[in-house]
Write an enzyme that holds these catalytic residues in place. Structure first.
Site, mmCIF file in Angstrom:
data_model
loop_
_atom_site.group_PDB
_atom_site.id
_atom_site.type_symbol
_atom_site.label_atom_id
_atom_site.label_comp_id
_atom_site.label_asym_id
_atom_site.label_seq_id
_atom_site.Cartn_x
_atom_site.Cartn_y
_atom_site.Cartn_z
ATOM 1 N N THR A 1 0.546 -1.491 -0.058
ATOM 2 C CA THR A 1 0.642 0.058 0.318
ATOM 3 C C THR A 1 1.077 1.217 -0.206
ATOM 4 O O THR A 1 2.144 1.283 0.843
ATOM 5 C CB THR A 1 -0.961 -0.234 1.296
ATOM 6 O OG1 THR A 1 -1.862 -1.239 0.743
ATOM 7 C CG2 THR A 1 -1.971 1.593 1.597
ATOM 8 N N ARG B 1 -13.606 -8.000 0.257
ATOM 9 C CA ARG B 1 -13.170 -7.127 1.495
ATOM 10 C C ARG B 1 -12.220 -5.771 1.390
ATOM 11 O O ARG B 1 -11.772 -5.076 0.426
ATOM 12 C CB ARG B 1 -12.031 -8.130 1.489
ATOM 13 C CG ARG B 1 -11.006 -7.327 3.040
ATOM 14 C CD ARG B 1 -10.131 -7.361 1.838
ATOM 15 N NE ARG B 1 -8.706 -7.292 3.615
ATOM 16 C CZ ARG B 1 -8.041 -6.293 3.325
ATOM 17 N NH1 ARG B 1 -7.716 -5.508 2.909
ATOM 18 N NH2 ARG B 1 -7.347 -6.045 4.566
ATOM 19 N N GLY C 1 -10.408 -3.193 3.674
ATOM 20 C CA GLY C 1 -9.327 -3.202 4.667
ATOM 21 C C GLY C 1 -9.005 -1.663 5.783
ATOM 22 O O GLY C 1 -10.023 -0.524 4.939
ATOM 23 N N ASP C 2 -8.223 -1.339 6.456
ATOM 24 C CA ASP C 2 -7.914 0.424 6.639
ATOM 25 C C ASP C 2 -7.738 0.879 6.156
ATOM 26 O O ASP C 2 -8.410 2.425 6.499
ATOM 27 C CB ASP C 2 -6.747 0.054 7.880
ATOM 28 C CG ASP C 2 -6.004 -0.137 7.232
ATOM 29 O OD1 ASP C 2 -5.654 -1.010 6.116
ATOM 30 O OD2 ASP C 2 -4.914 0.624 6.979
ATOM 31 N N THR D 1 -0.538 1.698 7.164
ATOM 32 C CA THR D 1 -0.596 0.768 5.914
ATOM 33 C C THR D 1 0.316 -0.514 6.922
ATOM 34 O O THR D 1 0.370 -0.635 7.952
ATOM 35 C CB THR D 1 0.818 0.857 5.171
ATOM 36 O OG1 THR D 1 1.463 -0.364 4.245
ATOM 37 C CG2 THR D 1 1.810 1.349 6.117
ATOM 38 N N GLY D 2 -0.683 -1.932 6.480
ATOM 39 C CA GLY D 2 -0.077 -2.946 7.404
ATOM 40 C C GLY D 2 -1.608 -3.794 6.682
ATOM 41 O O GLY D 2 -2.459 -3.782 5.941
ATOM 42 N N GLY E 1 -5.210 -4.210 7.673
ATOM 43 C CA GLY E 1 -5.759 -3.452 7.841
ATOM 44 C C GLY E 1 -6.733 -4.407 8.789
ATOM 45 O O GLY E 1 -6.972 -3.287 9.753
HETATM 46 N N1 ASP Z 1 -3.450 -1.921 4.856
HETATM 47 C C1 ASP Z 1 -3.826 -2.517 3.829
HETATM 48 C C2 ASP Z 1 -4.784 -3.172 3.570
HETATM 49 O O1 ASP Z 1 -4.997 -4.073 4.740
HETATM 50 C C3 ASP Z 1 -2.584 -3.124 2.918
HETATM 51 C C4 ASP Z 1 -1.491 -2.258 2.908
HETATM 52 O O2 ASP Z 1 -1.106 -1.566 3.632
HETATM 53 O O3 ASP Z 1 -0.181 -3.003 2.137
HETATM 54 O O4 ASP Z 1 -6.045 -3.473 2.551
#
Ligand code: ASP
Length: 312
Positions: A181, A209, A211-212, A232-233, A235
């Protein structure tokens, strides 16, 4: 008032052979945004330009080159928040938009703050953003990984956090990661702070789906009086602790941006089993904070009067 810009290219176990292109992508995004900011452009323009560049760079999990869903398609989410007006725009579950950040920007002025799927794409067309084929967003690297995953030859790595959890999956020879991300925070000459992010989500995610990334207070937050945060990470873990707001609340209590970033990531690590990710922070004074609990996070930043800094 110093101008400043920070970008990130995802927090996960970025493999050694992908470190250089991640670094190059972050530096190019920083340069594009900085060029605008230093010529007096707004933080909104700088963030949009930096994120668009990373959306177009196939190394990142945003726009072209994003990870695939379990159905083998790309679904994109993005958001932008203006720290002065507290306006926020987000678009999610997009399948036919090349640069989701530009659609999110259009939503800053309403009439809705967040649109998803067909509704978002209809809004895009009505506002001059063309639709593209989903296949145009898919790169060979991701198609090959999806085919390997479909055949059961690879599984998401522990830092990919797709469903079912890797620990419950049958053992396979190779794992695949992917939290690329992208995000940006800019501070412009007028003192405004803007936060922006864009993603293809997690590898082999369920269709639909989200995410965050597009959720205010989770994937991003900007308040020009206190600071801005982009996360990021994984979600599903980030939303449970409303990670961006965690860091903002630390800033409100007087913490430095680095302390705020570290404290927020500690909450993620300690309060959610397997919680993983990273965040970047920028204050109205141009101070930077960044922290992650994954193996790596790609980033680059510049503050007026200081040489640019980058790392992975
Ligand atoms: N945070 C993002 C998600 O969960 C993924 C990412 O940060 O790479 O969709």
């Amino acid at each position: 008032m110093p101008i400043a810009l920070i970008v990130h290219g995802g927090a996960w176990a970025i493999p050694d052979d992908q470190v250089e292109p991640h670094q190059a992508g972050c530096r190019a995004a920083l340069a594009a945004g900085w060029d605008l900011l230093s010529r007096g452009a707004s933080a909104l323009d700088a963030c949009e330009a930096a994120v668009r560049l990373m959306e177009d760079d196939p190394i990142f999990d945003a726009g072209t080159g994003s990870v695939l869903t379990s159905d083998g398609t790309v679904e994109l989410d993005a958001a932008l928040m203006d720290g002065r007006s507290l306006r926020y725009g987000a678009a999610a579950n997009l399948r036919h938009i090349r640069n989701p950040i530009s659609l999110a920007r259009k939503l800053l002025v309403g009439p809705a703050t967040m649109l998803v799927a067909e509704g978002a794409e209809q809004f895009a067309v009505a506002h001059g953003i063309p639709l593209i084929e989903n296949s145009e967003l898919i790169v060979e690297r991701e198609r090959a990984l999806w085919e390997e995953w479909k055949a059961g030859r690879i599984a998401p790595s522990p830092e990919s956090h797709t469903s079912p959890p890797p620990a419950e999956s049958p053992p396979v020879a190779t794992t695949v990661g992917g939290h690329d991300t992208v995000g940006a925070i800019a501070l412009d000459q007028s003192g405004n702070l803007v936060a922006a992010n864009s993603t293809g989500g997690t590898p082999f995610k369920l269709p639909g789906r989200i995410g965050d990334t597009p959720m205010v207070g989770c994937g991003l937050y900007a308040d020009a009086r206190v600071g801005a945060v982009v996360c990021t990470g994984w979600g599903e873990s980030i939303v449970r602790v409303a990670l961006a707001r965690r860091a903002i609340e630390m800033l409100e209590r007087g913490a430095s941006p680095q302390t705020a970033a570290e404290a927020a990531i500690r909450v993620l690590s300690h309060q959610v089993s397997g919680g993983s990710g990273g965040c970047i922070v920028l204050t109205p004074g141009g101070q930077i904070g960044l922290s992650w609990n994954t193996r790596r996070m790609a980033y680059a930043y510049q503050v007026e009067g200081v040489q640019p800094t980058w790392g992975v």
